[in-house]
Design an enzyme around this catalytic site. Structure first.
Site, PDB file in Angstrom:
ATOM      1  N   HIS A  59       0.854  -1.180   0.000  1.00  0.00           N
ATOM      2  CA  HIS A  59       0.000   0.000   0.000  1.00  0.00           C
ATOM      3  C   HIS A  59       0.900   1.242   0.000  1.00  0.00           C
ATOM      4  CE1 HIS A  59      -3.916  -1.935   1.810  1.00  0.00           C
ATOM      5  NE2 HIS A  59      -3.433  -2.604   0.776  1.00  0.00           N
ATOM      6  N   GLU A  61       1.020   3.840   1.817  1.00  0.00           N
ATOM      7  CA  GLU A  61       1.534   4.256   3.129  1.00  0.00           C
ATOM      8  C   GLU A  61       2.720   3.387   3.558  1.00  0.00           C
ATOM      9  OE1 GLU A  61      -1.627   3.460   2.283  1.00  0.00           O
ATOM     10  OE2 GLU A  61      -3.064   4.216   3.763  1.00  0.00           O
ATOM     11  N   CYS A  89      -6.039   1.765   6.073  1.00  0.00           N
ATOM     12  CA  CYS A  89      -6.614   0.477   6.483  1.00  0.00           C
ATOM     13  C   CYS A  89      -5.957   0.031   7.802  1.00  0.00           C
ATOM     14  CB  CYS A  89      -6.367  -0.562   5.387  1.00  0.00           C
ATOM     15  SG  CYS A  89      -4.660  -1.163   5.341  1.00  0.00           S
ATOM     16  N   CYS A  92      -2.096  -0.367   7.505  1.00  0.00           N
ATOM     17  CA  CYS A  92      -1.349   0.891   7.403  1.00  0.00           C
ATOM     18  C   CYS A  92      -1.456   1.707   8.689  1.00  0.00           C
ATOM     19  CB  CYS A  92      -1.838   1.676   6.200  1.00  0.00           C
ATOM     20  SG  CYS A  92      -1.447   0.848   4.648  1.00  0.00           S
TER      21      CYS A  92
END
Lengths: 156, 156
Positions: A59, A61, A89, A92
């Site tokens: 992801h 992040e 999420c 993260c």
């Protein structure tokens, strides 16, 4: 959730995050972008790369946290601020906590998969041992538009 | 939480996870180890490497998921089982969900930082879109002993 800071302190970094989200869409990835900033300097910027890298943890992040940590040779970023186009999420959010990030700025809310103001609201839980200051709703419309266009084009 | 499967199906893999946890302790890392298995074959095994790699996301579970995904060139592992010595944290629980891992076997409970039977109990939440079968309490004593010895030696 904290009050928004003056717009000039975040709008240019959110613009970079949005550009990364747009580039992710062009690669066929879910369009989310992130930027890590310390002392006004961009340490790392990235969009989602889960498909390209065959990595479910890639992801935006996580990618900027990993890259910034390499740059400063530390697993903690206590003076860094993270800008991301979508509500993080649970994966993260926990990575943000472990990295001791100071401030989190994000765009659109993610009711289905988020973990800051949605779902498990991780930063408010007793099992969260560091919570950043959180500022949400930045460039919300632009962040949402990118996601909606992406999912519409996938359906058609 | 499901009933434990027959011991011979998991004990050798938990032994490998415990060896990885022991090696992590010897490197000065929090002693947690993990193994990813598919069709009875070990795809990846690792212990925590957050200090060594300057990477707050380098938990044992994330390392084996990333490595196994490289091996099978996919971001999903729907036929794989994960063995880990400690209850996964929210970051690792979400990564397990994103990778579509089939079964999760773990050792000690982590009341302070876990997210399976502790804390946010992520797999039971509406924002979790894939939950593995979960088997806990495997080699629990050995897993806990490694952690307790590690933290005792750090305090003294």
């Amino acid at each position: 959730m904290s009050q928004l800071p003056p717009k000039n302190t975040y709008s240019s970094f959110m613009s970079i995050a949005l550009e990364e989200a747009q580039k992710a869409a062009e690669r066929g990835e879910v369009p989310v972008g992130a930027v890590l900033v310390q002392d006004g300097v961009v340490l790392a910027q990235a969009g989602n790369r889960t498909l390209e890298l065959n990595d479910p943890t890639a992801h935006a992040e996580v990618l900027v946290i990993r890259e910034a940590c390499q740059q400063i040779s530390s697993q903690r970023l206590p003076n860094a601020d993270l800008y991301v186009t979508l509500e993080p999420c649970p994966m993260c959010a926990a990575a943000i906590s472990f990295a001791r990030i100071k401030r989190l700025y994000y765009g659109a809310q993610d009711a289905k998969g988020g973990a800051v103001e949605s779902g498990t609201c991780f930063f408010e839980q007793p099992t969260c041992h560091h919570a950043p200051e959180v500022y949400s709703g930045l460039s919300e419309r632009a962040s949402k538009d990118l996601l909606q266009k992406f999912f519409q084009s996938r359906r058609s």
